[in-house]
Design a protein around this motif. Structure first.
Motif, PDB file in Angstrom:
ATOM      1  N   LYS A 153      56.565 110.710  -0.807  1.00 49.01           N
ATOM      2  CA  LYS A 153      56.056 109.394  -1.198  1.00 49.01           C
ATOM      3  C   LYS A 153      55.851 109.313  -2.709  1.00 49.01           C
ATOM      4  CE  LYS A 153      52.184 106.279  -0.245  1.00 49.01           C
ATOM      5  NZ  LYS A 153      50.920 106.101   0.508  1.00 49.01           N
ATOM      6  N   GLU A 154      55.276 110.348  -3.319  1.00 43.24           N
ATOM      7  CA  GLU A 154      55.028 110.342  -4.759  1.00 43.24           C
ATOM      8  C   GLU A 154      56.328 110.364  -5.537  1.00 43.24           C
ATOM      9  OE1 GLU A 154      53.471 112.148  -2.609  1.00 43.24           O
ATOM     10  OE2 GLU A 154      51.449 111.261  -2.710  1.00 43.24           O
ATOM     11  N   LYS A 183      57.905 106.968  -5.388  1.00 43.14           N
ATOM     12  CA  LYS A 183      57.183 106.041  -6.275  1.00 43.14           C
ATOM     13  C   LYS A 183      57.587 106.258  -7.729  1.00 43.14           C
ATOM     14  CE  LYS A 183      52.875 105.364  -5.309  1.00 43.14           C
ATOM     15  NZ  LYS A 183      51.410 105.592  -5.188  1.00 43.14           N
ATOM     16  N   LEU A 232      61.060 104.809  -8.266  1.00 43.33           N
ATOM     17  CA  LEU A 232      61.035 103.350  -8.361  1.00 43.33           C
ATOM     18  C   LEU A 232      60.476 102.873  -9.704  1.00 43.33           C
ATOM     19  CD1 LEU A 232      59.813 102.371  -4.783  1.00 43.33           C
ATOM     20  CD2 LEU A 232      62.049 101.884  -5.767  1.00 43.33           C
ATOM     21  N   LEU A 233      59.415 103.554 -10.160  1.00 44.94           N
ATOM     22  CA  LEU A 233      58.842 103.174 -11.457  1.00 44.94           C
ATOM     23  C   LEU A 233      59.828 103.397 -12.590  1.00 44.94           C
ATOM     24  CD1 LEU A 233      55.191 104.539 -11.119  1.00 44.94           C
ATOM     25  CD2 LEU A 233      55.918 102.148 -11.165  1.00 44.94           C
TER      26      LEU A 233
END
Length: 513
Positions: free
Chosen positions: A145-146, A149, A152-153
């Motif tokens: 998940k991290e 993220k 995506l950032l």
């Protein structure tokens, strides 16, 4: 004797007459009293009869009134009873309606409670499905998940960089189109209507001599004349091998002018000795002071401004002998005055107030040779001392950006001062400060990551920056040019504007064999 008898007879007759009269009056009064008593009894009887009659009439009227009041009271009671009955009926209906609503609310609360339980169950089910989907996505993508993220950032950062660059370019383009059009229109009208002369003056004055023998007379025996002249004027006289000239050197232009006038008078007169020198310097001082006053009044008339304090007029006249970067300060002040008035007229501001602020904006330069402090501080103090308008004070204080401009007049004076100082030929610039500014431009440009080299060209009006194409994208190039321009604005002082030109070039070279 006969007379006495006659008197007695007369007296007896009088007594008898009096007694008979009294008896008559008594009977008459008794008869009158009797008739009065009869009349009184008659009146009393009539009054009793009338009273009895009125009493009966009053009783009848009272009975009628009581009857009417009783009827009205009974009517009011009937109406109130009917109203009370209506109110009771209405209250009863409302109570029945409230009972029905209460029953409906209880039914709805039961339904909502059941719905809430159902929603909670579905939320729990959604959470389980979401968690299973997340587990499945992590298994398929190979990212936690991290990590997802962060990925995506990173993608969003690239997209946002592009969007920011596009927005900045659009905003700058639109701003330039609007602001350049308005500013050029206003400044162009102002400049074309204001053409002021300019001159470059130094800190020395040269006095021509009729012959070289005059140098010896000016020096005097054992130098006493030149010492007296230097002491009286506070100016250094430089006498060298230059034929037929003497140089006067001083940083105070007024003293230098007094020394020049005094020396010319002494040369014309021919009598040169310490006593004559003191007299001539006193006359030259009075003459220069008169000239200062005339110059101040001339500037005030030329500017079309009235009501300036006489002391400020004298300070204006002193600016005739003051220069800044070779530019005569009085001429510069008049030029700023005219430019401010023209721009204020274009922008709908107070023309007279703008011209007044423009004329007085450098008034402190008439004092900075005599008092400690910057010309801005001295100018504000002098204007405040002689009760100038608050808008004028703020324009003087803010014309170099030392404080925030609080009015449109202050911004106009800033612009007019920059135009007058930056136009070609207005000022001479020290070569060392000029080179330092060019080096500082290149230093600022080279401090950014991705910059390969930079060149300050066009007399410091443009800086061209070559960036490394592998480190800087087209979008980042726009941001770099914007940031470099901001640093130049914050760290450098310069007239006009500086163009920041960023160049990115990719080359592919190959050879055919």
């Amino acid at each position: 004797m006969p007379y006495i008898i006659g008197g007695i007879v007369a007296l007896v007759c009088a007594v008898v007459g009096f007694l008979s009269g009294s008896i008559y009056r008594r009977k008459s009064a008794e008869s009158t009293i009797g008739s009065a008593e009869d009349e009184a009894r008659r009146i009393l009887n009539d009054a009793i009869k009338n009273a009895e009659q009125k009493k009966k009439e009053a009783l009848l009227e009272a009975k009628d009134e009581i009857h009417q009041l009783r009827q009205e009271t009974e009517r009011d009671l009937r109406e109130r009873r009917s109203e009370v009955q209506r109110q009771e009926h209405r209250i009863q209906q409302k109570e029945e309606s409230l009972d029905r609503k209460t029953d409906n609310l209880e039914a709805k609360e039961e339904k909502l409670a059941a719905r809430a339980k159902e929603i909670d169950a579905r939320i729990e089910e959604c959470d389980r499905i979401k968690q299973s989907q997340m587990d499945l996505l992590e298994k398929i993508s190979g990212f936690t998940k991290e990590q997802a993220k962060a990925h995506l950032l990173e993608m969003l950062d690239g997209e946002l960089t592009h969007e920011k660059a596009v927005k900045i370019m659009e905003f700058e383009q639109q701003t330039k189109e609007d602001s350049d059009k308005i500013a050029k229109n206003i400044i162009g009208h102002a400049i074309q209507r204001c053409a002021a002369d300019h001159s470059s003056e130094m800190t020395v004055s040269v006095v021509a001599l009729p012959n070289d023998e005059m140098k010896g007379r000016i020096i005097g025996r054992e130098g006493r004349n030149i010492r007296a002249l230097e002491t009286a004027t506070g100016v250094d006289l430089i006498i060298d091998d230059t034929p037929e000239t003497i140089t006067l050197s001083s940083f105070d232009p007024v003293r230098r002018e007094i020394a020049r006038v005094a020396l010319e008078k002494l040369i014309l007169d021919g009598r040169i000795h310490p006593g004559r020198i003191e007299e001539t310097v006193a006359k030259a001082t009075a003459e220069v002071e008169a000239t200062i006053k005339q110059e101040g009044e001339r500037a005030m008339i030329e500017a079309g401004i009235h009501g300036i304090n006489p002391e400020l007029v004298k300070l204006l006249g002193k600016l005739r002998y003051r220069t800044s970067y070779g530019q005569n300060v009085l001429n510069h002040s008049l030029e700023v005055c005219h430019l401010s008035g023209l721009m204020a007229a274009e922008m709908g501001a107070d023309v007279t107030l703008a011209k007044r602020a423009g004329l007085l904006h450098d008034i402190g330069k008439a004092l900075d040779h005599e008092q400690e402090g910057s010309h801005i501080q001295l100018g504000v103090e002098a204007a405040k001392k002689y009760r100038e308008n608050e808008t004028v004070l703020n324009a003087i204080h803010a014309h170099h950006g030392d404080v925030e401009a609080k009015s449109l007049i202050a911004f106009i004076v800033q612009a007019a001062d920059a135009i007058s100082a930056a136009r070609p030929g207005a000022r001479r610039e020290n070569i060392e400060s000029y080179i330092k500014r060019l080096e500082k431009l290149e230093e600022i440009a080279n401090s950014f990551n991705g910059v390969e080299t930079s060149f300050a060209i066009q007399a410091g009006r443009e800086v061209r920056i070559v960036v490394k194409p592998e480190l800087v994208s087209d979008d980042q190039m726009v941001l770099i040019s914007h940031e470099i321009a901001q640093r130049i604005e914050n760290e450098l002082e310069y007239p006009g504007q500086i163009k920041v030109n960023v160049i990115r070039e990719s080359r592919a070279v190959d050879y055919a064999k």
